[in-house]
Design an enzyme around this catalytic site. Structure first.
Site, short mmCIF file in Angstrom:
data_model
loop_
_atom_site.label_atom_id
_atom_site.label_comp_id
_atom_site.label_asym_id
_atom_site.label_seq_id
_atom_site.Cartn_x
_atom_site.Cartn_y
_atom_site.Cartn_z
N HIS A 223 0.81 -1.22 0.00
CA HIS A 223 0.00 0.00 0.00
C HIS A 223 0.84 1.26 0.00
O HIS A 223 0.52 2.24 -0.67
CB HIS A 223 -0.89 0.03 1.24
CG HIS A 223 -2.12 -0.79 1.08
ND1 HIS A 223 -2.34 -1.94 1.76
CD2 HIS A 223 -3.18 -0.60 0.28
CE1 HIS A 223 -3.50 -2.44 1.40
NE2 HIS A 223 -4.03 -1.65 0.50
N ARG A 374 -3.93 -9.22 -23.12
CA ARG A 374 -3.52 -10.45 -22.44
C ARG A 374 -4.76 -11.21 -22.01
O ARG A 374 -5.68 -10.63 -21.42
CB ARG A 374 -2.69 -10.11 -21.21
CG ARG A 374 -2.35 -11.35 -20.39
CD ARG A 374 -1.37 -11.02 -19.31
NE ARG A 374 -2.02 -10.42 -18.16
CZ ARG A 374 -1.36 -10.00 -17.08
NH1 ARG A 374 -0.05 -10.09 -17.05
NH2 ARG A 374 -2.00 -9.48 -16.07
N GLU A 462 7.16 -14.99 -18.15
CA GLU A 462 7.06 -14.77 -16.70
C GLU A 462 7.65 -15.95 -15.94
O GLU A 462 8.10 -15.81 -14.82
CB GLU A 462 5.59 -14.63 -16.30
CG GLU A 462 4.92 -13.40 -16.85
CD GLU A 462 3.41 -13.41 -16.64
OE1 GLU A 462 2.93 -12.54 -15.93
OE2 GLU A 462 2.75 -14.32 -17.19
N ASN A 485 7.63 -8.60 -13.50
CA ASN A 485 7.18 -8.74 -12.11
C ASN A 485 7.20 -10.22 -11.71
O ASN A 485 7.78 -10.61 -10.71
CB ASN A 485 5.75 -8.20 -11.92
CG ASN A 485 5.60 -6.80 -12.45
OD1 ASN A 485 6.57 -6.07 -12.56
ND2 ASN A 485 4.38 -6.41 -12.80
N ARG A 496 6.28 -12.01 -4.61
CA ARG A 496 6.34 -10.59 -4.95
C ARG A 496 5.58 -9.72 -3.96
O ARG A 496 5.71 -8.51 -3.97
CB ARG A 496 5.85 -10.35 -6.40
CG ARG A 496 4.42 -10.66 -6.65
CD ARG A 496 4.11 -10.70 -8.15
NE ARG A 496 3.47 -9.48 -8.63
CZ ARG A 496 2.94 -9.35 -9.84
NH1 ARG A 496 2.98 -10.37 -10.70
NH2 ARG A 496 2.38 -8.25 -10.21
N CYS A 533 6.71 -5.59 -20.39
CA CYS A 533 5.49 -4.93 -19.90
C CYS A 533 5.37 -4.98 -18.40
O CYS A 533 4.36 -4.57 -17.84
CB CYS A 533 4.25 -5.53 -20.56
SG CYS A 533 3.98 -7.25 -20.09
C1 PEP Z 1 4.32 -9.21 -14.89
O1 PEP Z 1 4.27 -10.26 -14.25
O2 PEP Z 1 5.36 -8.54 -15.04
C2 PEP Z 1 3.10 -8.68 -15.49
C3 PEP Z 1 3.12 -7.67 -16.32
O3 PEP Z 1 1.93 -9.26 -15.11
P1 PEP Z 1 1.17 -8.94 -13.72
O4 PEP Z 1 1.94 -7.85 -13.00
O5 PEP Z 1 -0.19 -8.55 -14.07
O6 PEP Z 1 1.28 -10.26 -13.01
MG MG Z 2 2.50 -11.44 -14.28
#
Ligand code: PEP
Ligand code: MG
Length: 601
Positions: A223, A374, A462, A485, A496, A533
């Site tokens: 947050h 996506r 990913e 990510n 994460r 992305c």
């Molecule tokens: C990622 O994993 O980098 C991605 C763009 O997808 P999300 O953040 O929606 O999991």
């Molecule tokens: Mg992702």
């Protein structure tokens, strides 16, 4: 992420005896400031004295029996009323604050206010007070029970635990006459340093009073990070040593490199502030399209989640959409929308770009503007009632993304039908990619389903297996998109959402950069595009490194695109390649940042 003190000891000096006398030494240089390192979340530089939030209140002990039988029968109703009144006054104050702010900040404050008067929570408090617990003990015990339930649910629900503890502290403070926890209103603009900040603390912060945020805990997706981004306040989280910074001590916070310097040289600080101001001014003046320092074109795209965001993006300098997160349209939906309803949602995102292409006089065949959609990334921290299994031991390694088709292949078929319908109606032919692909067979099956509808197939990178086999994936699909990510989460085996693992969950980790490099090289050899992305594309310095690693486009939140565009415009392809090589060689994220900065000059 360790605190490194470069200071020289300033203990008592022993004078040399006359026999030892040698020519006087030059005066000692001022000790270099102490530099703490953390995870950068919001770029920008700020200087100011440290302020800290008011301490959390002392909580009562909750005995094993929940404190039953302590309050006499005849007083129990009054005890319930106390608890209710305290919760109502906390909710009222939070709601009043929500009315003074907008956007995410208002939503966070409203959600916390709602939690304070949540029926389930108050029901549990009532049950406990009826059994004879005092109001403060009942509130503490009830909050703990729900927080543990949230924790076992994992993902986003676990994050709600922070909100619940915040509500508990506020209500107990009211019940016991202690100061309600929260952020002070400093008289001079200051740097707010905390262990972690409750959502209600950060929501509604005044950027004129709080120049930067530094937390010892927290993660880049928590947050604190979300609100700091919205307010544009430089922010560094997971700073080891932040607990030792003294109230009133001057600190220099750099939200780009993730450093916090105590007692900085004020001249150096002024120079850094000036450079930051110049970078912000350059971003404000940047109007696209993306170019490198030598004029080479480089596509910059926007990440969107609905029609409103697509319209904002289409009005700005982004050339198209690099990631349309379709699952975010259906987060609160319990029944799968039919093909027609889905098509309407997707068309809302395609339409603004179709209109823009037409206005620009493009060929109008749907190929002159790029919109990458996506397919549903349901699961893990984005559970969707109609697609996600209910109880998974380990949801981020579970049935999420493309894997939902194992249980219901029709989900993908219907979504692709809807995308094809939206394409037909808007005249824009989107690229379509699948999230959480892990195998070549998955890529092959997905590509066939997408091509069958006349659309352009790709997969996200990913899962590290896809980076390792990128060349083989590209035999089946037309493009790859690096979701840094999740790629970071899975390459580093670090949740994460975990505040304790923020240092591992950093896309500057050399192992992550190596996976990006490997994927980009496969793309170059196949002559197919490889974009980024994930959030990494929103970091202007990392953007230069990603270009140097060989990716062919970057996609970030529309608000982040100008800073990236302005930074890329200062770096030649050779400098980007040098920065990439230096970052790849570095031993850890902060060394990689420093090496990239040095290479870019
Ligand atoms: C990622 O994993 O980098 C991605 C763009 O997808 P999300 O953040 O929606 O999991
Ligand atoms: Mg992702």
């Amino acid at each position: 992420m360790t605190a490194t003190s470069h200071g020289t000891p300033t203990g008592t000096q022993v004078s040399p005896s006359p026999a030892q006398q040698t020519p006087p030494e030059p005066p000692a240089a001022d000790p270099a400031p102490q530099v703490l390192r953390g995870t950068p979340v919001v770029p920008g530089v700020a200087v100011g004295p440290v302020v800290r939030p008011a301490p959390r209140p002392r909580l009562p002990e909750v005995p094993e029996d929940g404190g039953a039988g302590v309050v006499p029968e005849e007083d129990r109703d009054a005890e319930i009323d106390h608890a209710r009144a305290a919760a109502a006054s906390v909710a009222e104050r939070l709601t009043a604050r929500a009315e003074r702010v907008e956007g995410d900040a208002a939503a966070v404050l409203r959600a916390t206010a709602q939690l304070a008067t949540d029926r389930g929570l108050l029901g549990e408090v009532r049950r406990r007070t009826r059994a004879g617990a005092s109001a403060d003990v009942a509130v503490t015990g009830a909050a703990e029970k729900f927080a543990q339930m949230f924790a076992t649910m994992g993902g986003l629900m676990a994050e709600r635990g922070t909100d619940l503890y915040d509500v508990r502290d506020r209500v107990v403070a009211v019940l016991t006459g202690q100061a309600e926890p929260g952020v002070p209103r400093p008289e001079v603009a200051s740097v707010l340093v905390a262990e972690d900040l409750a959502p209600a603390d950060t929501a509604g912060l005044d950027p004129a009073q709080v120049r930067a945020l530094v937390t010892r805990g927290g993660g880049p997706t928590g947050h604190t990070a979300i609100i700091a981004r919205q307010l544009g306040i430089p922010c560094v989280v997971a700073v080891d040593g932040a607990q030792d910074l003294l109230v009133g001590e001057m600190v220099l916070v750099d939200g780009t490199s993730g450093t916090v310097e105590a007692d900085p040289d004020l001249e150096v600080a002024a120079g850094r502030l000036e450079a930051d101001r110049a970078a912000r001014a350059a971003a404000a003046a940047w109007s696209g399209p993306g170019r490198l320092g030598d004029g080479t074109r480089f596509p910059l795209l926007a990440n969107v989640q609905d029609g409103a965001a697509a319209r904002v993006a289409a009005d700005g300098p982004a050339e198209g959409v690099g990631l349309f997160r379709t699952e975010l349209c259906f987060l609160g939906t319990t029944v799968e929308p039919d093909v027609e309803a889905q098509a309407a949602v997707y068309a809302e995102v395609l339409q603004p770009f179709a209109d823009r292409a037409r206005a620009a006089g493009g060929p109008g065949d749907g190929t002159d503007v790029k919109v990458v959609l996506r397919t549903l990334d349901a699961g893990s921290d984005k559970p969707i009632a109609y697609a996600t299994p209910e109880h998974e031991e380990n949801p981020s390694l579970g049935v999420r993304g493309l894997r939902v088709v194992r249980r219901d292949p029709g989900l993908l078929e219907r979504q692709l039908d809807a995308v094809a319908l939206a394409a037909e109606r808007t005249g824009l032919r989107p690229w379509v990619m699948a999230p959480m692909v892990a195998t070549e067979a998955e890529a092959q099956g997905f590509a066939a389903a997408v091509r069958a509808r006349g659309l352009v197939p790709g997969v996200m990178v990913e899962v590290p297996s896809v980076a390792l086999l990128a060349a083989r994936m590209l035999r089946h699909v037309d493009f790859l998109s690096l979701g840094t990510n999740d790629l970071t989460q899975y390459a580093m085996a670090a949740d994460r959402l975990s505040p304790d693992l923020a240092d591992l969950n950093d896309p500057w980790q050399p192992a992550v950069l190596a996976l990006v490099a490997m994927t980009a090289l496969a793309g170059q050899r196949a002559g197919k595009p490889v974009g980024v992305c994930g959030e990494a594309a929103a970091d202007p310095l990392l953007a230069c490194v990603l270009v140097g690693l060989g990716v062919t486009s970057l996609s970030a939140a529309a608000a982040a695109v100008p800073a990236v565009g302005a930074r890329l415009a200062t770096a030649t392809p050779e400098q980007c390649r040098a920065a990439a090589a230096a970052a790849l060689e570095a031993t850890d994220p902060s060394a990689a940042r420093a090496a990239a900065l040095a290479a870019l000059g």
